[in-house]
Design a protein around this motif. Structure first.
Motif, PDB file in Angstrom:
ATOM      1  N   ILE A  41       3.867 -11.864 116.660  1.00 44.33           N
ATOM      2  CA  ILE A  41       4.226 -10.928 115.589  1.00 44.33           C
ATOM      3  C   ILE A  41       4.152  -9.496 116.113  1.00 44.33           C
ATOM      4  O   ILE A  41       5.065  -8.695 115.884  1.00 44.33           O
ATOM      5  CB  ILE A  41       3.324 -11.127 114.350  1.00 44.33           C
ATOM      6  N   ARG A  42       3.101  -9.179 116.835  1.00 47.69           N
ATOM      7  CA  ARG A  42       2.948  -7.829 117.384  1.00 47.69           C
ATOM      8  C   ARG A  42       4.084  -7.514 118.368  1.00 47.69           C
ATOM      9  O   ARG A  42       4.713  -6.462 118.294  1.00 47.69           O
ATOM     10  CB  ARG A  42       1.612  -7.678 118.101  1.00 47.69           C
ATOM     11  N   ASP A  43       4.370  -8.441 119.268  1.00 45.37           N
ATOM     12  CA  ASP A  43       5.369  -8.189 120.310  1.00 45.37           C
ATOM     13  C   ASP A  43       6.789  -8.131 119.773  1.00 45.37           C
ATOM     14  O   ASP A  43       7.584  -7.306 120.197  1.00 45.37           O
ATOM     15  CB  ASP A  43       5.281  -9.263 121.406  1.00 45.37           C
ATOM     16  N   PHE A  44       7.129  -9.002 118.845  1.00 45.56           N
ATOM     17  CA  PHE A  44       8.490  -9.071 118.315  1.00 45.56           C
ATOM     18  C   PHE A  44       8.735  -8.027 117.226  1.00 45.56           C
ATOM     19  O   PHE A  44       9.862  -7.568 117.049  1.00 45.56           O
ATOM     20  CB  PHE A  44       8.782 -10.483 117.795  1.00 45.56           C
ATOM     21  N   ALA A  45       7.688  -7.657 116.499  1.00 43.29           N
ATOM     22  CA  ALA A  45       7.762  -6.662 115.417  1.00 43.29           C
ATOM     23  C   ALA A  45       8.886  -6.971 114.423  1.00 43.29           C
ATOM     24  O   ALA A  45       9.813  -6.182 114.240  1.00 43.29           O
ATOM     25  CB  ALA A  45       7.909  -5.257 115.989  1.00 43.29           C
ATOM     26  N   PRO A  46       8.797  -8.128 113.755  1.00 44.10           N
ATOM     27  CA  PRO A  46       9.869  -8.506 112.835  1.00 44.10           C
ATOM     28  C   PRO A  46       9.866  -7.665 111.562  1.00 44.10           C
ATOM     29  O   PRO A  46       8.825  -7.192 111.120  1.00 44.10           O
ATOM     30  CB  PRO A  46       9.538  -9.960 112.501  1.00 44.10           C
ATOM     31  N   GLU A  47      11.049  -7.527 110.976  1.00 47.10           N
ATOM     32  CA  GLU A  47      11.155  -6.942 109.646  1.00 47.10           C
ATOM     33  C   GLU A  47      10.936  -8.025 108.601  1.00 47.10           C
ATOM     34  O   GLU A  47      10.429  -7.758 107.519  1.00 47.10           O
ATOM     35  CB  GLU A  47      12.528  -6.309 109.455  1.00 47.10           C
ATOM     36  N   VAL A  48      11.357  -9.254 108.936  1.00 48.34           N
ATOM     37  CA  VAL A  48      11.174 -10.405 108.058  1.00 48.34           C
ATOM     38  C   VAL A  48      10.373 -11.453 108.827  1.00 48.34           C
ATOM     39  O   VAL A  48      10.736 -11.834 109.939  1.00 48.34           O
ATOM     40  CB  VAL A  48      12.520 -11.001 107.604  1.00 48.34           C
ATOM     41  N   GLU A  65      -3.308 -14.816 106.656  1.00 46.42           N
ATOM     42  CA  GLU A  65      -4.650 -14.268 106.453  1.00 46.42           C
ATOM     43  C   GLU A  65      -5.094 -13.450 107.667  1.00 46.42           C
ATOM     44  O   GLU A  65      -5.607 -12.332 107.529  1.00 46.42           O
ATOM     45  CB  GLU A  65      -5.621 -15.425 106.193  1.00 46.42           C
ATOM     46  N   MET A  66      -4.860 -13.987 108.860  1.00 44.94           N
ATOM     47  CA  MET A  66      -5.218 -13.264 110.084  1.00 44.94           C
ATOM     48  C   MET A  66      -4.400 -11.981 110.222  1.00 44.94           C
ATOM     49  O   MET A  66      -4.934 -10.931 110.594  1.00 44.94           O
ATOM     50  CB  MET A  66      -5.011 -14.161 111.304  1.00 44.94           C
ATOM     51  N   LEU A  67      -3.108 -12.055 109.906  1.00 44.03           N
ATOM     52  CA  LEU A  67      -2.242 -10.887 109.996  1.00 44.03           C
ATOM     53  C   LEU A  67      -2.722  -9.778 109.066  1.00 44.03           C
ATOM     54  O   LEU A  67      -2.839  -8.617 109.466  1.00 44.03           O
ATOM     55  CB  LEU A  67      -0.804 -11.272 109.654  1.00 44.03           C
ATOM     56  N   LEU A  68      -3.018 -10.144 107.831  1.00 46.31           N
ATOM     57  CA  LEU A  68      -3.435  -9.147 106.844  1.00 46.31           C
ATOM     58  C   LEU A  68      -4.788  -8.529 107.168  1.00 46.31           C
ATOM     59  O   LEU A  68      -5.088  -7.423 106.705  1.00 46.31           O
ATOM     60  CB  LEU A  68      -3.454  -9.767 105.443  1.00 46.31           C
ATOM     61  N   ASN A  69      -5.596  -9.224 107.952  1.00 45.89           N
ATOM     62  CA  ASN A  69      -6.907  -8.714 108.351  1.00 45.89           C
ATOM     63  C   ASN A  69      -6.900  -8.111 109.749  1.00 45.89           C
ATOM     64  O   ASN A  69      -7.954  -7.848 110.312  1.00 45.89           O
ATOM     65  CB  ASN A  69      -7.954  -9.829 108.264  1.00 45.89           C
ATOM     66  N   SER A  70      -5.706  -7.882 110.299  1.00 45.62           N
ATOM     67  CA  SER A  70      -5.589  -7.326 111.643  1.00 45.62           C
ATOM     68  C   SER A  70      -5.052  -5.900 111.565  1.00 45.62           C
ATOM     69  O   SER A  70      -4.728  -5.404 110.491  1.00 45.62           O
ATOM     70  CB  SER A  70      -4.638  -8.186 112.493  1.00 45.62           C
ATOM     71  N   ASP A  71      -4.920  -5.282 112.738  1.00 45.02           N
ATOM     72  CA  ASP A  71      -4.345  -3.933 112.804  1.00 45.02           C
ATOM     73  C   ASP A  71      -2.845  -3.969 113.113  1.00 45.02           C
ATOM     74  O   ASP A  71      -2.232  -2.939 113.354  1.00 45.02           O
ATOM     75  CB  ASP A  71      -5.077  -3.092 113.845  1.00 45.02           C
ATOM     76  N   ILE A  72      -2.265  -5.160 113.077  1.00 47.74           N
ATOM     77  CA  ILE A  72      -0.833  -5.313 113.344  1.00 47.74           C
ATOM     78  C   ILE A  72      -0.046  -4.841 112.125  1.00 47.74           C
ATOM     79  O   ILE A  72      -0.399  -5.162 110.988  1.00 47.74           O
ATOM     80  CB  ILE A  72      -0.500  -6.781 113.674  1.00 47.74           C
ATOM     81  N   LYS A  73       1.036  -4.106 112.395  1.00 44.86           N
ATOM     82  CA  LYS A  73       1.877  -3.625 111.302  1.00 44.86           C
ATOM     83  C   LYS A  73       2.467  -4.816 110.555  1.00 44.86           C
ATOM     84  O   LYS A  73       3.078  -5.696 111.143  1.00 44.86           O
ATOM     85  CB  LYS A  73       2.988  -2.740 111.845  1.00 44.86           C
ATOM     86  N   ARG A  74       2.297  -4.812 109.242  1.00 45.19           N
ATOM     87  CA  ARG A  74       2.820  -5.901 108.409  1.00 45.19           C
ATOM     88  C   ARG A  74       4.327  -5.805 108.339  1.00 45.19           C
ATOM     89  O   ARG A  74       4.892  -4.732 108.101  1.00 45.19           O
ATOM     90  CB  ARG A  74       2.233  -5.781 107.006  1.00 45.19           C
ATOM     91  N   PRO A  75       5.026  -6.922 108.545  1.00 47.56           N
ATOM     92  CA  PRO A  75       6.478  -6.909 108.376  1.00 47.56           C
ATOM     93  C   PRO A  75       6.856  -6.462 106.966  1.00 47.56           C
ATOM     94  O   PRO A  75       6.086  -6.642 106.018  1.00 47.56           O
ATOM     95  CB  PRO A  75       6.869  -8.376 108.607  1.00 47.56           C
TER      96      PRO A  75
END
Length: 117
Positions: A41-48, A65-75
């Motif tokens: 998710i971080r590397d590809f940086a999807p919009e969807v 759940e992991m995505l929402l609790n991380s520092d990765i930009k949410r799609p």
């Protein structure tokens, strides 16, 4: 539009195409398991982001759940696309924007439609 799908059995791009979605302007990537999901998710940086629930080794719910609790930009758009509607509802409750049975993905209004010409 950059689209990243996590689905282990069905070719999601083929489902979209068969449903009339024009994929010419989509940059599409499918991961066939959820191994290293956050890194993808971080590397590809999807919009969807499309998440199946039943997918090894982590479920779509766990990935979200992991995505929402991380520092990765949410799609911009997160779509729960399990074949089980109740699992989609669970992911929407957690923070997904939409929930749809994967075979109905093409019906969502987030996709460019084929021209009628």
């Amino acid at each position: 539009m950059r689209v990243l799908a996590f689905e282990d059995h069905y070719d999601i791009e083929a489902i979209l195409t068969a449903g009339g979605v024009n994929t010419d302007n989509l940059i599409f990537e499918q991961r066939w398991n959820s191994m290293d999901a956050l890194e993808h998710i971080r590397d590809f940086a999807p919009e969807v982001l499309l998440l199946d629930h039943y997918m090894p080794p982590l479920s779509g719910f766990q990935v979200l759940e992991m995505l929402l609790n991380s520092d990765i930009k949410r799609p911009l758009t997160v779509i729960a696309m399990s074949s089980a509607a109740d699992k989609n509802d669970d992911m929407v409750g957690l923070g997904a924007d939409r929930g749809v049975v994967k075979f109905d993905l093409a019906e969502l209004d987030v996709w460019p439609k084929q021209s009628s010409a």
